[in-house]
Design a protein around this motif. Structure first.
Motif, PDB file in Angstrom:
ATOM      1  N   ARG A  24       0.822  -1.198   0.000  1.00 12.82           N
ATOM      2  CA  ARG A  24       0.000   0.000   0.000  1.00 12.82           C
ATOM      3  C   ARG A  24       0.861   1.254   0.000  1.00 12.82           C
ATOM      4  O   ARG A  24       2.004   1.224   0.464  1.00 12.82           O
ATOM      5  CB  ARG A  24      -0.918  -0.009   1.230  1.00 12.82           C
ATOM      6  CG  ARG A  24      -1.925  -1.150   1.166  1.00 12.82           C
ATOM      7  CD  ARG A  24      -3.018  -0.971   2.170  1.00 12.82           C
ATOM      8  NE  ARG A  24      -2.658  -1.473   3.475  1.00 12.82           N
ATOM      9  CZ  ARG A  24      -3.379  -1.229   4.576  1.00 12.82           C
ATOM     10  NH1 ARG A  24      -4.457  -0.482   4.508  1.00 12.82           N
ATOM     11  NH2 ARG A  24      -3.023  -1.723   5.727  1.00 12.82           N
ATOM     12  N   VAL A  25       0.301   2.324  -0.518  1.00  8.52           N
ATOM     13  CA  VAL A  25       1.007   3.607  -0.487  1.00  8.52           C
ATOM     14  C   VAL A  25       1.089   4.065   0.969  1.00  8.52           C
ATOM     15  O   VAL A  25       0.074   4.104   1.668  1.00  8.52           O
ATOM     16  CB  VAL A  25       0.262   4.661  -1.347  1.00  8.52           C
ATOM     17  CG1 VAL A  25       0.950   6.030  -1.239  1.00  8.52           C
ATOM     18  CG2 VAL A  25       0.189   4.212  -2.803  1.00  8.52           C
ATOM     19  N   GLN A  59     -10.012   8.896   2.979  1.00  8.32           N
ATOM     20  CA  GLN A  59     -11.161   8.846   2.082  1.00  8.32           C
ATOM     21  C   GLN A  59     -10.714   8.716   0.626  1.00  8.32           C
ATOM     22  O   GLN A  59     -11.312   7.983  -0.151  1.00  8.32           O
ATOM     23  CB  GLN A  59     -12.034  10.106   2.247  1.00  8.32           C
ATOM     24  CG  GLN A  59     -12.711  10.224   3.598  1.00  8.32           C
ATOM     25  CD  GLN A  59     -13.658   9.069   3.878  1.00  8.32           C
ATOM     26  OE1 GLN A  59     -14.539   8.782   3.079  1.00  8.32           O
ATOM     27  NE2 GLN A  59     -13.477   8.389   4.981  1.00  8.32           N
ATOM     28  N   VAL A  60      -9.672   9.445   0.268  1.00  5.58           N
ATOM     29  CA  VAL A  60      -9.214   9.425  -1.129  1.00  5.58           C
ATOM     30  C   VAL A  60      -8.459   8.127  -1.432  1.00  5.58           C
ATOM     31  O   VAL A  60      -8.499   7.619  -2.554  1.00  5.58           O
ATOM     32  CB  VAL A  60      -8.329  10.662  -1.427  1.00  5.58           C
ATOM     33  CG1 VAL A  60      -7.730  10.575  -2.827  1.00  5.58           C
ATOM     34  CG2 VAL A  60      -9.142  11.947  -1.281  1.00  5.58           C
ATOM     35  N   ASP A 116      -3.908  13.494  -6.746  1.00  6.76           N
ATOM     36  CA  ASP A 116      -2.806  13.698  -7.701  1.00  6.76           C
ATOM     37  C   ASP A 116      -1.495  13.117  -7.185  1.00  6.76           C
ATOM     38  O   ASP A 116      -0.760  12.466  -7.941  1.00  6.76           O
ATOM     39  CB  ASP A 116      -2.600  15.201  -7.975  1.00  6.76           C
ATOM     40  CG  ASP A 116      -3.691  15.766  -8.872  1.00  6.76           C
ATOM     41  OD1 ASP A 116      -4.479  14.959  -9.438  1.00  6.76           O
ATOM     42  OD2 ASP A 116      -3.778  17.007  -8.998  1.00  6.76           O
ATOM     43  N   GLU A 117      -1.200  13.329  -5.904  1.00  4.10           N
ATOM     44  CA  GLU A 117       0.054  12.801  -5.351  1.00  4.10           C
ATOM     45  C   GLU A 117       0.014  11.277  -5.252  1.00  4.10           C
ATOM     46  O   GLU A 117       1.011  10.607  -5.514  1.00  4.10           O
ATOM     47  CB  GLU A 117       0.373  13.424  -3.983  1.00  4.10           C
ATOM     48  CG  GLU A 117       0.734  14.891  -4.028  1.00  4.10           C
ATOM     49  CD  GLU A 117       1.861  15.222  -5.015  1.00  4.10           C
ATOM     50  OE1 GLU A 117       2.831  14.451  -5.110  1.00  4.10           O
ATOM     51  OE2 GLU A 117       1.758  16.256  -5.707  1.00  4.10           O
ATOM     52  N   TYR A 118      -1.142  10.729  -4.870  1.00  2.00           N
ATOM     53  CA  TYR A 118      -1.268   9.266  -4.840  1.00  2.00           C
ATOM     54  C   TYR A 118      -1.029   8.697  -6.238  1.00  2.00           C
ATOM     55  O   TYR A 118      -0.359   7.682  -6.408  1.00  2.00           O
ATOM     56  CB  TYR A 118      -2.668   8.842  -4.370  1.00  2.00           C
ATOM     57  CG  TYR A 118      -2.964   9.043  -2.902  1.00  2.00           C
ATOM     58  CD1 TYR A 118      -1.994   9.490  -2.019  1.00  2.00           C
ATOM     59  CD2 TYR A 118      -4.237   8.761  -2.401  1.00  2.00           C
ATOM     60  CE1 TYR A 118      -2.291   9.668  -0.677  1.00  2.00           C
ATOM     61  CE2 TYR A 118      -4.538   8.929  -1.064  1.00  2.00           C
ATOM     62  CZ  TYR A 118      -3.558   9.392  -0.202  1.00  2.00           C
ATOM     63  OH  TYR A 118      -3.861   9.558   1.120  1.00  2.00           O
ATOM     64  N   ALA A 126      -7.258   6.154 -11.583  1.00  2.00           N
ATOM     65  CA  ALA A 126      -8.710   6.307 -11.767  1.00  2.00           C
ATOM     66  C   ALA A 126      -9.458   6.087 -10.451  1.00  2.00           C
ATOM     67  O   ALA A 126     -10.450   6.775 -10.170  1.00  2.00           O
ATOM     68  CB  ALA A 126      -9.211   5.328 -12.833  1.00  2.00           C
ATOM     69  N   ASP A 127      -8.957   5.136  -9.628  1.00  2.13           N
ATOM     70  CA  ASP A 127      -9.591   4.897  -8.319  1.00  2.13           C
ATOM     71  C   ASP A 127      -9.482   6.140  -7.441  1.00  2.13           C
ATOM     72  O   ASP A 127     -10.451   6.536  -6.796  1.00  2.13           O
ATOM     73  CB  ASP A 127      -8.904   3.743  -7.578  1.00  2.13           C
ATOM     74  CG  ASP A 127      -9.052   2.426  -8.304  1.00  2.13           C
ATOM     75  OD1 ASP A 127     -10.111   1.803  -8.170  1.00  2.13           O
ATOM     76  OD2 ASP A 127      -8.101   2.045  -9.025  1.00  2.13           O
ATOM     77  N   TYR A 128      -8.281   6.697  -7.409  1.00  2.00           N
ATOM     78  CA  TYR A 128      -8.073   7.876  -6.555  1.00  2.00           C
ATOM     79  C   TYR A 128      -8.955   9.038  -7.010  1.00  2.00           C
ATOM     80  O   TYR A 128      -9.541   9.741  -6.185  1.00  2.00           O
ATOM     81  CB  TYR A 128      -6.593   8.285  -6.555  1.00  2.00           C
ATOM     82  CG  TYR A 128      -5.669   7.223  -5.994  1.00  2.00           C
ATOM     83  CD1 TYR A 128      -5.936   6.632  -4.761  1.00  2.00           C
ATOM     84  CD2 TYR A 128      -4.543   6.810  -6.692  1.00  2.00           C
ATOM     85  CE1 TYR A 128      -5.106   5.657  -4.243  1.00  2.00           C
ATOM     86  CE2 TYR A 128      -3.697   5.837  -6.176  1.00  2.00           C
ATOM     87  CZ  TYR A 128      -3.975   5.252  -4.952  1.00  2.00           C
ATOM     88  OH  TYR A 128      -3.150   4.287  -4.446  1.00  2.00           O
TER      89      TYR A 128
END
Ligand SMILES: [Zn+2]
Length: 290
Positions: free
Chosen positions: A34-35, A50-51, A141-143, A152-154
């Motif tokens: 995971r990030v 949430q994001v 954007d950073e994710y 697209a998920d983010y």
């Protein structure tokens, strides 16, 4: 400074915010893959989670129930920050020592919420849901930069968050419309962005930083303003207690109610729940027309 972390370190940092019991159960399969995200206060953590959903592991450097004002980082927290893929921070003095650490670590992927907090030295921008919504896209954007496969998920999650915050904003606008110009008397002067957004006049007993003592002169000044405006409720932060404001409430025969600055947040409270409770308190306590 450079992301040289191993999977072992990633799993460890994901567990920083939870106790050993929660870490040992293995129910989420650990933080591998995971990030790794570090947020420096609860409202930023809320947006980060949430994001990111299940694709990210968010560590909040302000522990649950901890005070985000003047947060000091332990060496371990500094290491966590240094190893994060994405850091979400609000610079500008709410947490001056964290500002310094972030400046030193120079995270490659940093979202700084400072442009959203443009009322001078007042950091509490998240109490205006329309402002908090603006953070969603920047986080997405950073994710996406770190994890482009899930861009697209983010983006979809950011849009969902934005629309839920927009809804909350509309509820506030509608409910507080009859209250335009009403005095919001708060023990901690945290509600400037909220007051600006919905046309209220904030009078703060303590200043922006709840740790600074209130002078007798300030108390007399507030008493005068209360008499002039006819405010009838003193809003205070449950976690901080009434403190010196209690004397004022008794002296002026004011009712009291809880208004949450959403800084010291208990583990099971969430931003939308606290904002909804805040709106109910405002509807009860403000002197509104209609
Ligand atoms: Zn505050």
């Amino acid at each position: 400074m450079t992301p040289t972390r191993t999977l072992g370190v990633a799993a460890l940092t994901g567990c920083l915010a939870c106790g050993p019991a929660a870490c040992g159960d293995g129910q989420d399969g650990g933080a591998e893959g995971r990030v790794q995200v570090v947020a420096t206060s609860y409202p930023l953590q809320y947006v980060a989670e949430q994001v990111g959903g299940d694709l990210v592991a968010v560590t909040n450097l302000t522990p649950p129930g901890g005070d985000s004002h003047g947060l000091e980082l332990s060496p371990r927290a500094i290491a966590t920050l240094g190893e994060a893929d994405v850091v979400v921070h609000l610079s500008g003095g709410l947490q001056a020592s964290v500002d310094d650490v972030v400046a030193q670590e120079e995270p490659e992927h940093l979202v700084d919420a400072a442009p959203l907090a443009d009322r001078g030295v007042d950091p509490h921008f998240w109490l205006d849901p329309a402002r908090l919504a603006e953070l969603a896209d920047e986080v997405a954007d950073e994710y996406s930069a770190v994890d482009p496969d899930h861009a697209a998920d983010y983006e979809a999650r950011a849009e969902r968050l934005r629309s839920s915050l927009r809804e909350l904003d509309e509820e506030y606008t509608e409910a507080l419309a009859p209250c335009r110009g009403a005095t919001l008397l708060a023990s901690h002067e945290a509600f400037g962005y909220l007051a600006d957004r919905y046309g209220l006049e904030q009078v703060g007993v303590a200043g922006l930083d709840p740790h600074v003592e209130v002078s007798p002169a300030r108390l007399r000044q507030v008493a005068d303003e209360v008499r002039d405006t006819g405010a009838r409720t003193l809003f205070f932060e449950a976690a901080a207690g009434l403190g010196v404001a209690e004397t004022l409430a008794a002296e002026l025969d004011l009712g009291t109610d809880v208004l949450h600055p959403i800084e010291r947040v208990a583990q099971d409270d969430t931003y939308p729940e606290l904002m909804t409770a805040n709106l109910a308190a405002l509807e009860r306590g403000l002197v509104c027309g209609g």
